[in-house]
Design a protein around this motif. Structure first.
Motif, short mmCIF file in Angstrom:
data_model
loop_
_atom_site.label_atom_id
_atom_site.label_comp_id
_atom_site.label_asym_id
_atom_site.label_seq_id
_atom_site.Cartn_x
_atom_site.Cartn_y
_atom_site.Cartn_z
N MET A 1 -7.64 8.91 -30.52
CA MET A 1 -6.51 9.86 -30.63
C MET A 1 -5.84 9.66 -31.99
O MET A 1 -5.49 8.54 -32.35
N SER A 3 -2.80 9.75 -34.79
CA SER A 3 -1.38 9.45 -34.61
C SER A 3 -0.59 10.73 -34.36
O SER A 3 0.39 10.73 -33.64
N LYS A 4 -1.04 11.80 -34.96
CA LYS A 4 -0.36 13.08 -34.71
C LYS A 4 -0.45 13.45 -33.23
O LYS A 4 0.56 13.74 -32.58
N LEU A 6 -1.10 11.51 -30.79
CA LEU A 6 -0.39 10.49 -30.01
C LEU A 6 1.11 10.80 -29.95
O LEU A 6 1.72 10.83 -28.88
N ILE A 7 1.69 11.05 -31.12
CA ILE A 7 3.14 11.30 -31.16
C ILE A 7 3.48 12.59 -30.40
O ILE A 7 4.41 12.62 -29.59
N LEU A 8 2.69 13.62 -30.62
CA LEU A 8 3.00 14.88 -29.93
C LEU A 8 2.86 14.74 -28.42
O LEU A 8 3.66 15.29 -27.66
N SER A 9 1.86 13.96 -27.98
CA SER A 9 1.72 13.81 -26.53
C SER A 9 2.86 12.94 -25.97
O SER A 9 3.35 13.18 -24.88
N ARG A 10 3.31 11.96 -26.76
CA ARG A 10 4.48 11.18 -26.33
C ARG A 10 5.71 12.08 -26.21
O ARG A 10 6.49 11.96 -25.26
N VAL A 11 5.90 12.94 -27.20
CA VAL A 11 7.07 13.83 -27.16
C VAL A 11 7.01 14.72 -25.92
O VAL A 11 7.99 14.88 -25.19
N ARG A 12 5.83 15.27 -25.65
CA ARG A 12 5.70 16.16 -24.49
C ARG A 12 5.97 15.40 -23.20
O ARG A 12 6.66 15.88 -22.31
N ALA A 13 5.45 14.18 -23.12
CA ALA A 13 5.68 13.36 -21.92
C ALA A 13 7.16 13.04 -21.78
O ALA A 13 7.72 13.05 -20.68
N GLY B 6 -0.56 8.15 -24.39
CA GLY B 6 0.35 9.21 -24.80
C GLY B 6 1.75 9.05 -24.24
O GLY B 6 2.57 9.94 -24.37
N MET B 7 2.05 7.91 -23.59
CA MET B 7 3.38 7.74 -23.02
C MET B 7 4.36 7.31 -24.12
O MET B 7 3.99 6.58 -25.03
N PRO B 8 5.63 7.74 -24.00
CA PRO B 8 6.64 7.35 -24.97
C PRO B 8 6.67 5.84 -25.14
O PRO B 8 6.57 5.11 -24.15
N TRP B 100 1.50 11.14 -40.07
CA TRP B 100 2.20 10.84 -38.82
C TRP B 100 2.10 9.34 -38.58
O TRP B 100 1.01 8.77 -38.60
N GLU B 106 2.58 1.25 -38.81
CA GLU B 106 1.74 2.32 -39.33
C GLU B 106 2.41 3.02 -40.52
O GLU B 106 1.76 3.33 -41.52
N ASP B 309 7.74 8.00 -35.60
CA ASP B 309 8.19 7.89 -34.20
C ASP B 309 8.96 6.57 -34.04
O ASP B 309 10.18 6.56 -33.97
N THR B 313 10.40 8.47 -29.33
CA THR B 313 9.96 9.16 -28.12
C THR B 313 10.46 8.45 -26.87
O THR B 313 10.72 9.09 -25.85
N LEU B 316 13.85 9.71 -26.39
CA LEU B 316 13.79 11.09 -25.91
C LEU B 316 13.49 11.15 -24.41
O LEU B 316 13.89 12.08 -23.71
#
Ligand code: SF4
Lengths: 189, 471
Positions: A1, A3-4, A6-13, B6-8, B100, B106, B309, B313, B316
């Motif tokens: 995945m 980083s883009k 990853l970050i977008l999926s974190r934001v959505r979650a 994908g978890m915050p 990103w 990173e 990030d 997140t 958020l």
């Protein structure tokens, strides 16, 4: 995945299934709701230690300020140049710079340059110690919202409110750090 | 496992400057013993409160602007994925490159790599909270790259081998005499006859940095705002060091938290009015630079935007705490905070001190790593009143106190309670806060720690003092 992703999926979650946000109440004074007040602009410029000249002869004002080596942007109105002035090759060797402006905001005493031919690239008005800036009264708007409607976001913009200053020593404003230490505004009717 | 990926996530330990070396009460006690520090802070915050109050009262629509700012930030968060992608598209179309960064490590890696690719060994920096947060200067140094801070206060901190103690004025804990001493000791080529006149000190910084500005080919900045609709970035500053960094070098690298977005160009009209008046107490700060990607023939011809990030997140994901991401870093809440005014910024450990730091740092790191910070407040509510985007900091503090793992926290609670009980007015405000608490049967933290073993009556719907005041 990536980083883009990853970050977008974190934001959505993080947002989950929330309802869309409330509408934004814009009950503040919007663009067009106030008449531009040139006297207020003068007052606010002076308050932040700019010097205002309400004269029609730019060349005479510039000559009086004894600009030394003057640099000007390529599209400057040549009639603004004092007769016999020494023109500098570039901003690195200039003592003073003379430019036009795009917009001035009365309520905040702010002048905005947008890199047009009569204003030049951004460092032109940054390196010399004296900036003489010519503003026409029809460029004066009342407030920040008015200014934004007149500006093109895709151009490089510099908003200038008085000479370079700092509040870093005991939170008192003192003028004169890295930008021009002297800002003179010629206001043309 | 991909769902977990994908978890915050909170900011990882071991990198950056979000965690202090010791808990707040311990650090605060040391600071409280420093009377010079308290005098410097009292003087500076008093000055800024007066200035800010004066220019805010000039605007008849300040409350309407605050309401709009608050709602705009909430609306931005709700649409964040879409807006971030729009920003990337616009910046890319204008000739910039978007990166990103999931966390501090990173981001540091990306920036270090970008600087290395230019072959340069020195960068100039505009003051940026994001790069302090991730410890970028330290990472660059390890890679053999010198990072020169160009903001006057940052320069004072850097030359003094010190740490920043305020969001806006990192050297607020230093008075003019101390600054003079630092310059005399550390600034190469400084005039030995230097006085402590602020204008003279500023002139010394001008001379010292001029050559560096003209000869450095890479700059690193933060950003105050990014407009998704146009791809425009904005930096607000005073001295002109920002303009130098943003226009003189060949390469510009901007590191920005993902929450700094605004949806449209028009939305700037709200924040450009709120920020300077709440922050430096000016109608407008001396210089604001706005740029969109690369402009041929004007300024850096290579532009990189790093979207960060690093725990945002996770903030958020908390429905109560997420409003901490609305912060525009004005520092008004620090300047009105009775606790900050006594302890200064270093006691908070993190680069984000004061009331906003007390709610932001524990959320970015996970509350267990900054367990005492939610207690670094008397819940008096002054921060909420001062905040230009109406972040309800007291409510977030109460919320976070309920999440702090217990034993360590209780000691902090005792310390905070002792402080509060010494100040009847603060106790009154704490009682107001009691009604905010979800756990209404207990007194709110910090007082719940103090009264844990006692029986408490139900909190009345209004406090006694409220009731009395109405009679
Ligand atoms: S929380 Fe509000 S008052 Fe504090 S720094 Fe952020 S925007 Fe300013």
């Amino acid at each position: 995945m990536s980083s883009k992703d990853l970050i977008l999926s974190r934001v959505r979650a993080a947002l989950g299934q929330q309802a869309s946000a409330e509408p934004v109440p814009r009950d503040y004074r919007s663009a067009g709701s106030l008449e531009p007040d040139v006297e207020m602009l003068v007052d606010r410029l002076v308050d932040y230690k700019a010097v205002v000249h309400r004269e029609q002869d730019v060349a005479a004002v510039a000559a009086r300020l004894q600009p030394g080596r003057l640099v000007v942007p390529p599209g400057i109105d040549r009639s603004w140049l004092p007769p016999g002035v020494t023109l500098a090759e570039d901003e690195f060797t200039a003592d003073a710079v003379l430019t036009a402006a795009t917009v001035a905001v009365a309520e905040t005493g702010t002048i905005v340059l947008d890199g047009s031919p009569d204003q030049g690239h951004r460092r032109l008005s940054l390196l010399p110690d004296l900036h003489i800036c010519v503003v026409r009264t029809d460029q004066v708007v009342a407030s920040v919202p008015d200014a934004l409607t007149r500006l093109d976001a895709t151009r490089p913009l510099t908003w200038i409110s008085g000479p370079s200053a700092t509040s870093d020593i005991e939170l008192n404003r003192v003028e004169g750090v890295h930008g021009p230490r002297n800002l003179h505004v010629v206001l043309l009717d | 496992m991909s769902t977990f990926l994908g978890m915050p996530a909170t900011s990882p330990p071991g990198v950056g400057n979000l965690r202090g070396d010791e808990p707040f009460p311990k650090a605060a006690r040391k600071a409280l013993a420093n009377s010079q520090l308290r005098r410097n802070l009292g003087h500076a915050t008093g000055t800024i409160r007066r200035k800010s109050g004066a220019v805010i009262s000039e605007l008849p629509d300040w409350q309407e602007l605050r309401a709009a700012g608050s709602a705009l930030k909430a609306a931005t968060m709700a649409r964040l994925p879409e807006l971030l992608e729009q920003l990337e598209e616009k910046v890319t179309a204008a000739g910039g490159v978007v990166h990103w960064a999931a966390d501090a490590a990173e981001a540091n890696r990306i920036v270090t790599g970008l600087v290395r690719a230019t072959g340069q060994e020195r960068v100039i920096k505009v003051k940026s909270m994001a790069t302090q947060e991730i410890g970028l200067n330290e990472a660059l140094e390890e890679a053999g790259i010198a990072a020169v801070e160009t903001d006057l206060a940052e320069l004072i901190v850097q030359l003094g081998h010190d740490k920043p103690s305020h969001i806006l004025v990192p050297a607020i804990h230093r008075n003019r005499a101390e600054i003079r001493e630092i310059f005399l000791r550390e600034m190469p080529g400084v005039d030995p006859a230097l006085t402590d006149d602020p204008a003279t000190l500023a002139a010394a910084a001008r001379r010292y940095l001029r050559e560096t500005f003209l000869s450095t080919k890479v700059a690193v900045s933060g950003a105050n705002f990014a407009v998704a609709e146009t791809g425009t970035l904005a930096v607000l500053e005073s001295e002109g060091n920002g303009r130098m960094c943003l226009t003189l070098p060949e390469t510009l690298i901007t590191v920005m938290g993902i929450e700094k977005l605004v949806p449209t160009w028009q939305d700037l009209e709200v924040f450009l009015q709120l920020l300077p008046r709440a922050s430096t107490g000016e109608r407008m700060n001396p210089y604001t630079s706005m740029w969109t990607g690369v402009t041929p023939g004007d300024g850096p011809q290579e532009f990189h935007l790093v979207l960060l990030d690093n725990g945002r997140t996770a903030v958020l994901a908390d429905e109560v705490g997420r409003q901490a991401l609305h912060c525009i870093r004005c520092s008004a809440c620090l300047n009105v905070c009775p606790v900050y005014e006594r302890t200064g910024g270093h006691a908070y450990g993190s680069v984000y001190p004061g009331p906003i730091g007390a709610v932001l740092s524990p959320q970015l790191t996970g509350v267990e790593d900054n367990a005492s910070l939610p207690y670094a407040s008397s819940l008096c509510g002054a921060c909420f009143d001062a905040c230009p985007v109406k972040i309800d900091i007291p409510s977030i503090l109460v919320h976070l106190r309920n999440e702090v793992p217990h034993p360590r926290a209780e000691k902090a609670a005792m310390a905070a309670a002792a402080y509060t009980m010494d100040h009847p007015a603060l106790y009154t405000r704490a009682q107001h806060a009691a009604k905010l608490s979800k756990h209404a049967k207990k007194l709110p933290p910090p007082l719940n720690g103090w009264t844990a073993s006692r029986d408490l009556p139900e909190p009345p719907p209004e406090t006694f003092r409220d009731w009395w005041a109405k009679r």
